[in-house]
Every structure is written in C-alpha cells, then in structure tokens.
Motif scaffolding. Structure first.
Motif, mmCIF file in Angstrom:
data_model
loop_
_atom_site.group_PDB
_atom_site.id
_atom_site.type_symbol
_atom_site.label_atom_id
_atom_site.label_comp_id
_atom_site.label_asym_id
_atom_site.label_seq_id
_atom_site.Cartn_x
_atom_site.Cartn_y
_atom_site.Cartn_z
ATOM 1 N N GLU A 265 4.215 2.795 49.931
ATOM 2 C CA GLU A 265 5.083 1.665 50.267
ATOM 3 C C GLU A 265 5.495 1.645 51.750
ATOM 4 O OE1 GLU A 265 5.501 -0.675 48.102
ATOM 5 O OE2 GLU A 265 6.757 -1.798 49.516
ATOM 6 N N LYS A 266 5.915 2.825 52.243
ATOM 7 C CA LYS A 266 6.446 2.889 53.616
ATOM 8 C C LYS A 266 5.431 2.447 54.662
ATOM 9 C CE LYS A 266 9.915 6.440 54.309
ATOM 10 N NZ LYS A 266 10.154 7.845 54.620
ATOM 11 N N VAL A 267 4.173 2.793 54.412
ATOM 12 C CA VAL A 267 3.141 2.550 55.437
ATOM 13 C C VAL A 267 2.136 1.498 54.993
ATOM 14 C CG1 VAL A 267 3.283 4.825 56.523
ATOM 15 C CG2 VAL A 267 1.822 4.528 54.538
ATOM 16 N N ARG A 268 2.465 0.751 53.952
ATOM 17 C CA ARG A 268 1.466 -0.144 53.342
ATOM 18 C C ARG A 268 0.875 -1.130 54.352
ATOM 19 N NH1 ARG A 268 3.091 -3.524 48.700
ATOM 20 N NH2 ARG A 268 1.561 -4.980 49.532
ATOM 21 N N ASP A 269 1.686 -1.584 55.289
ATOM 22 C CA ASP A 269 1.195 -2.598 56.228
ATOM 23 C C ASP A 269 1.083 -2.049 57.650
ATOM 24 O OD1 ASP A 269 0.915 -4.616 54.297
ATOM 25 O OD2 ASP A 269 3.095 -4.897 54.283
ATOM 26 N N VAL A 270 0.892 -0.743 57.751
ATOM 27 C CA VAL A 270 0.845 -0.138 59.091
ATOM 28 C C VAL A 270 -0.350 -0.646 59.899
ATOM 29 C CG1 VAL A 270 -0.419 1.963 58.357
ATOM 30 C CG2 VAL A 270 1.102 2.052 60.332
ATOM 31 N N PHE A 271 -1.450 -0.944 59.223
ATOM 32 C CA PHE A 271 -2.641 -1.391 59.956
ATOM 33 C C PHE A 271 -2.762 -2.912 59.941
ATOM 34 C CE2 PHE A 271 -4.377 2.896 58.543
ATOM 35 C CZ PHE A 271 -4.289 3.466 59.803
ATOM 36 N N SER A 272 -3.066 -3.455 61.117
ATOM 37 C CA SER A 272 -3.366 -4.889 61.222
ATOM 38 C C SER A 272 -4.821 -5.046 61.667
ATOM 39 C CB SER A 272 -2.474 -5.560 62.261
ATOM 40 O OG SER A 272 -1.142 -5.218 62.015
ATOM 41 N N PHE A 273 -5.282 -6.277 61.774
ATOM 42 C CA PHE A 273 -6.671 -6.543 62.178
ATOM 43 C C PHE A 273 -7.046 -5.719 63.405
ATOM 44 C CE2 PHE A 273 -5.970 -11.069 60.480
ATOM 45 C CZ PHE A 273 -6.395 -10.700 59.212
ATOM 46 N N GLY A 274 -8.171 -5.040 63.316
ATOM 47 C CA GLY A 274 -8.715 -4.336 64.472
ATOM 48 C C GLY A 274 -8.117 -2.975 64.732
ATOM 49 N N ASP A 275 -7.073 -2.579 63.987
ATOM 50 C CA ASP A 275 -6.428 -1.280 64.247
ATOM 51 C C ASP A 275 -7.317 -0.104 63.831
ATOM 52 O OD1 ASP A 275 -4.195 -2.473 65.215
ATOM 53 O OD2 ASP A 275 -2.983 -2.200 63.412
ATOM 54 N N HIS A 276 -8.177 -0.335 62.864
ATOM 55 C CA HIS A 276 -9.042 0.740 62.382
ATOM 56 C C HIS A 276 -10.228 0.082 61.706
ATOM 57 C CE1 HIS A 276 -10.085 4.773 61.548
ATOM 58 N NE2 HIS A 276 -9.711 4.835 60.286
ATOM 59 N N GLY A 277 -11.308 0.815 61.488
ATOM 60 C CA GLY A 277 -12.467 0.210 60.850
ATOM 61 C C GLY A 277 -13.550 1.232 60.598
ATOM 62 N N SER A 278 -14.577 0.824 59.840
ATOM 63 C CA SER A 278 -15.699 1.709 59.548
ATOM 64 C C SER A 278 -16.849 0.843 59.047
ATOM 65 C CB SER A 278 -15.285 2.710 58.458
ATOM 66 O OG SER A 278 -16.424 3.292 57.877
ATOM 67 N N THR A 279 -18.023 0.994 59.646
ATOM 68 C CA THR A 279 -19.176 0.177 59.243
ATOM 69 C C THR A 279 -19.465 0.324 57.752
ATOM 70 O OG1 THR A 279 -20.184 0.274 61.422
ATOM 71 C CG2 THR A 279 -21.664 -0.183 59.588
ATOM 72 N N PHE A 280 -19.542 1.578 57.301
ATOM 73 C CA PHE A 280 -19.925 1.812 55.903
ATOM 74 C C PHE A 280 -18.739 1.923 54.956
ATOM 75 C CE2 PHE A 280 -23.881 3.496 57.896
ATOM 76 C CZ PHE A 280 -24.793 2.735 57.193
ATOM 77 N N GLY A 281 -17.521 1.965 55.487
ATOM 78 C CA GLY A 281 -16.351 2.181 54.638
ATOM 79 C C GLY A 281 -16.236 1.124 53.548
ATOM 80 N N GLY A 282 -16.163 1.545 52.299
ATOM 81 C CA GLY A 282 -16.069 0.597 51.182
ATOM 82 C C GLY A 282 -17.411 0.006 50.801
ATOM 83 N N ASN A 283 -18.494 0.651 51.258
ATOM 84 C CA ASN A 283 -19.851 0.200 50.925
ATOM 85 C C ASN A 283 -19.967 -0.098 49.426
ATOM 86 O OD1 ASN A 283 -22.487 1.502 49.638
ATOM 87 N ND2 ASN A 283 -23.049 0.402 51.475
ATOM 88 N N PRO A 284 -20.579 -1.233 49.048
ATOM 89 C CA PRO A 284 -20.575 -1.643 47.639
ATOM 90 C C PRO A 284 -21.215 -0.630 46.686
ATOM 91 C CG PRO A 284 -21.587 -3.346 49.036
ATOM 92 C CD PRO A 284 -21.192 -2.231 49.936
ATOM 93 N N VAL A 285 -22.264 0.062 47.122
ATOM 94 C CA VAL A 285 -22.916 1.019 46.213
ATOM 95 C C VAL A 285 -22.004 2.233 46.023
ATOM 96 C CG1 VAL A 285 -24.952 2.445 45.788
ATOM 97 C CG2 VAL A 285 -25.207 0.223 46.928
ATOM 98 N N ALA A 286 -21.445 2.743 47.113
ATOM 99 C CA ALA A 286 -20.517 3.873 46.998
ATOM 100 C C ALA A 286 -19.298 3.469 46.164
ATOM 101 C CB ALA A 286 -20.079 4.338 48.392
ATOM 102 N N ALA A 287 -18.820 2.244 46.363
ATOM 103 C CA ALA A 287 -17.636 1.781 45.621
ATOM 104 C C ALA A 287 -17.952 1.617 44.137
ATOM 105 C CB ALA A 287 -17.119 0.477 46.223
ATOM 106 N N ALA A 288 -19.148 1.114 43.824
ATOM 107 C CA ALA A 288 -19.539 0.978 42.410
ATOM 108 C C ALA A 288 -19.631 2.363 41.773
ATOM 109 C CB ALA A 288 -20.877 0.242 42.301
ATOM 110 N N ALA A 289 -20.183 3.326 42.523
ATOM 111 C CA ALA A 289 -20.268 4.704 42.020
ATOM 112 C C ALA A 289 -18.858 5.242 41.763
ATOM 113 C CB ALA A 289 -20.993 5.589 43.031
ATOM 114 N N ALA A 290 -17.950 5.006 42.706
ATOM 115 C CA ALA A 290 -16.575 5.508 42.576
ATOM 116 C C ALA A 290 -15.861 4.849 41.399
ATOM 117 C CB ALA A 290 -15.809 5.266 43.869
ATOM 118 N N LEU A 291 -16.115 3.562 41.204
ATOM 119 C CA LEU A 291 -15.494 2.883 40.057
ATOM 120 C C LEU A 291 -15.954 3.512 38.751
ATOM 121 C CD1 LEU A 291 -15.484 -0.937 40.846
ATOM 122 C CD2 LEU A 291 -13.570 0.386 39.926
ATOM 123 N N SER A 292 -17.238 3.898 38.708
ATOM 124 C CA SER A 292 -17.758 4.533 37.488
ATOM 125 C C SER A 292 -17.060 5.880 37.264
ATOM 126 C CB SER A 292 -19.278 4.670 37.584
ATOM 127 O OG SER A 292 -19.722 5.922 37.150
#
Ligand code: PLP
Length: 388
Positions: A265-292
């Motif tokens: 809660e305290k830090v939920r909105d700490v990041f705004s557009f452009g503050d951080h990022g990752s090309t592969f972060g949240g990749n759909p195949v990795a995310a589908a694997a994680a959901l499983s």
C-alpha cells in the motif's frame, strides 16, 4: 567436441559444474547423457516448482507460445495482468513490477525504496540496510546489498548507500537508523545461500515493529523462499509479517526466467511512466508459466509441502553424521559431520542430486515430489552422511 569440451572452450568459467550432463527428466527424476537416473533434490536451485517437464506447465507454455511469445510492454497482454492480480490477491500487496531474475526483482525493490524515501523524507534518506550473511544477487547493486564481504572483493567500487547488521542485533540496527537516513531494511526470512538459516521469529517481529514505528520500509527477499517453498505462499507469512515490498523470482515461473517485485500500500504508486522498465519483464510465455504455478499453490497444496518437509526431516533427524537440520518447508539445510561437498558427491554417485549452501548440504526438491522418491532420496542421503 562433446558438451564438456564445448563448455570448457566457450563458456566463461564462472560455474564449478558437477561432472554430469543432464539431458531429460520427468517430475523429480532426471537422466544424464549415459542414461543414469537421479532423484532431483535441487530443482534447479528452487526453480522447477512442479518438477521437470510438468504436464500442466508445458500445456500453459505451449498454448501461449502459439498465441504470442512476446510483445513489448508498450502494449497490454493478458497473462501478466492476470498474474499480477493473482499475486496481489494471494498476498494483499497492491501492485507488481515484472522483471526476469531475482537480482532484478531486488534492484526494483531498492529503486522503489529510494524513490519513496526521497519523496517522503528527503533525498538524504537513501540507505538500504540488509543482514550480515545475506544474499541478494550478482548485479553490482544487489552485490552491494549482499551482506557478505567476500562477494565484494573483486568488484570495487560498489554502489554506495548500503549497510548491514547481524540478524538479532536490534541495537546495531537502531544505531544505523539513528541519523534518519535509512529508507528500507531488506531481509530474507531464511538465508538460502547463507547456509539455510531461518530468522528467529521474535527478532523478525521486533524488527518489523521498529520499522513501522520509524516509517522505514520492510522489504522481504523471497527469491529463494517464495512461491510455496516454505509451506506458505511466501516465507514472511510464517512469521506474520506485513512487508511493504516483496521481491521474488526462481520458482515463480517454474523454469522460465521471471522476477516480480510486489509493492504494498505505502509504495503502490511509487513508480510513474518511465521510472523503471524491462524489455522482457512480464513476457507472456513466462507469465503463463507463472500463472500455471501460482494457481496451483492452494492452501491444501501448501499444507502438503509442509507435510513433505516434515516427512523428510523425520527421516533424516538423528541419523549418524547429520548434526542438525535447518530451514522451513521444503528448504532444508543439513549440518553434516563430513564436508558437505563429500556428501553431495556420494549422493550423486548413488543417484541423488543435492546442493550445498556454505558448509551445509542443501535440499530444495520440487514442491510436488512424490513421498516415495523423497523417502528413497532420504535413505541415500543418510548413507552418504554416515561417517562409518
Ligand atoms: N536473492 C536471493 C535470496 C537468492 O537466493 C538469489 C539467488 O540465489 C538471488 C536473490 C538472485 O537471483 P537471480 O540469480 O535470479 O538473479
């Protein structure tokens, strides 16, 4: 050239590999190139949560690969959105940033803490405090966070703004915090690389209460302990803690690279557009694997992880040459009379793959390892530990 020769010729020599080439596996059994079978008591260092070539995991990955294997984070994709929802629902955390590894998940935690503290307390409030004997990753900043001097020697100068204190020593922590420059404290509930050392619950709770009173963030590194390994979704839940930030990776996607930083809660909105990022972060195949993986970490399943942990502990407890057993759930450290590396070599010879952590033998089997294989592995480990 065979694999060994190719590896020697072309791969940077950072890993002291065991003399085994694994070519296939199913569940908690793996086979080497000569057809020898092993019970896998390491699961890729707590990565293959449901074992090797798990059917449900394969189905989830395969389905997503046929749909879309990658899109930039400039577009919406369902797997990472659904995964973030599942992680928040299971933890009560508010938002998630996805990356690709434990080190990156911790980098994000550190960035979140520094940005939050600068905004709420001023730019001088930037120090991240960790525990002695901790391990938080291999990037320069997470190495700086790691409270073990020997990891620092080769890579000076380190990232500034880190300090560490021994677990249990609240006075040392209070001294570090006295100047008002500490933004966050980052802990592992069970120090994995540090030798499978669980925090004392009284200390963990005293620490959490102090940080709350001081408005300093409590951040928990759940890279190794997380995603069911401790018998709870995250190890901090065994301690009744409510962290502000949780980092995780390893077993999250069951064998594909994924890191996640959960923001409370305290830090939920700490990041705004452009503050951080990752090309592969949240990749759909990795995310589908994680959901499983994550969707199967139900209370009933986690209770069974605890039961399996108790089963192997009861099988090993008091065996000749096993001096003590540490850890939580299916994260187990054995202090052995023989050097840990000798025990691991003898286990391998007899068809069981184990790990070490400092001077301990470390066991991190798949969370669904069948009782029969756990019992068989325990017999072989017991024989390997026996000094006579
Ligand atoms: N944090 C902890 C507690 C770990 O055990 C590890 C890896 O062993 C890391 C961070 C780093 O994770 P990765 O190797 O995925 O960067």
């Amino acid at each position: 050239m065979n694999t060994f020769e190719l590896d020697q010729a072309y791969i940077a020599g950072t890993y002291k590999r065991f003399p085994v080439e694994i070519v296939s596996g199913k569940g908690s059994l793996v086979k080497d190139i000569n057809g020898k079978e092993y019970i896998d008591m390491g699961s890729g260092i707590a990565v293959t949560s449901f074992g090797i070539a798990d059917d449900a995991w394969i189905a989830a990955v395969e389905k997503q690969i046929h749909a879309v294997q990658h899109m930039s984070n400039l577009y919406y994709t369902a797997p990472c959105a659904n995964l973030a929802k599942a992680l928040c629902e299971k933890t009560g955390m508010s938002k998630v940033f996805f990356s690709n590894s434990g080190a990156e998940a911790n980098e994000c935690a550190i960035k979140a803490a520094r940005k939050w503290a600068a905004e709420h307390k001023g730019p001088a409030c930037s120090t991240i405090v960790t525990l002695k004997n901790s391990f938080h990753g291999r990037t320069l900043t997470t190495l700086s966070a790691t409270g073990q001097d020997h990891y620092h020697e080769l890579y000076q100068p380190l990232t500034p703004g880190f300090a560490s204190f021994p677990a249990g020593d609240m006075d040392a922590l209070k001294k570090l915090c006295a100047g008002g420059t500490v933004a966050a404290v980052l802990i592992e509930c069970v120090q994995g690389e540090g030798g499978v050392v669980a925090l004392d619950p009284a200390f963990a709770n005293e620490l959490a209460a102090f940080l709350k009173e001081q408005d300093i963030l409590l951040m928990v590194d759940e890279v190794q302990t997380g995603n069911g390994r401790s018998g709870k979704m995250y190890a901090y839940m065994n301690y009744g803690l409510q962290p502000d930030v949780v980092s995780t990776a390893k077993g999250l996607a069951g064998g594909l690279p994924m890191g996640a930083t959960l923001l409370g809660e305290k830090v939920r909105d700490v990041f705004s557009f452009g503050d951080h990022g990752s090309t592969f972060g949240g990749n759909p195949v990795a995310a589908a694997a994680a959901l499983s993986v994550v969707s199967r970490l139900t209370d009933v399943f986690l209770a069974d992880v605890t039961r399996k942990g108790e089963l192997i502990r009861s099988l090993l407890q008091g065996a000749p040459g096993i001096e003590s057993i540490s850890g939580l759930g299916l994260m187990i450290g054995l202090k052995t009379a023989k050097p840990a590396s000798e025990v691991v070599a003898a286990c391998m010879e007899n068809g069981v793959l184990c790990l070490t952590a400092k001077d301990k033998v470390r066991l991190l089997p798949a969370l669904n390892i069948p009782d029969g294989l756990l019992t068989k592995a325990a017999e072989i480990i017991k024989k390997a530990c026996n000094p006579v």
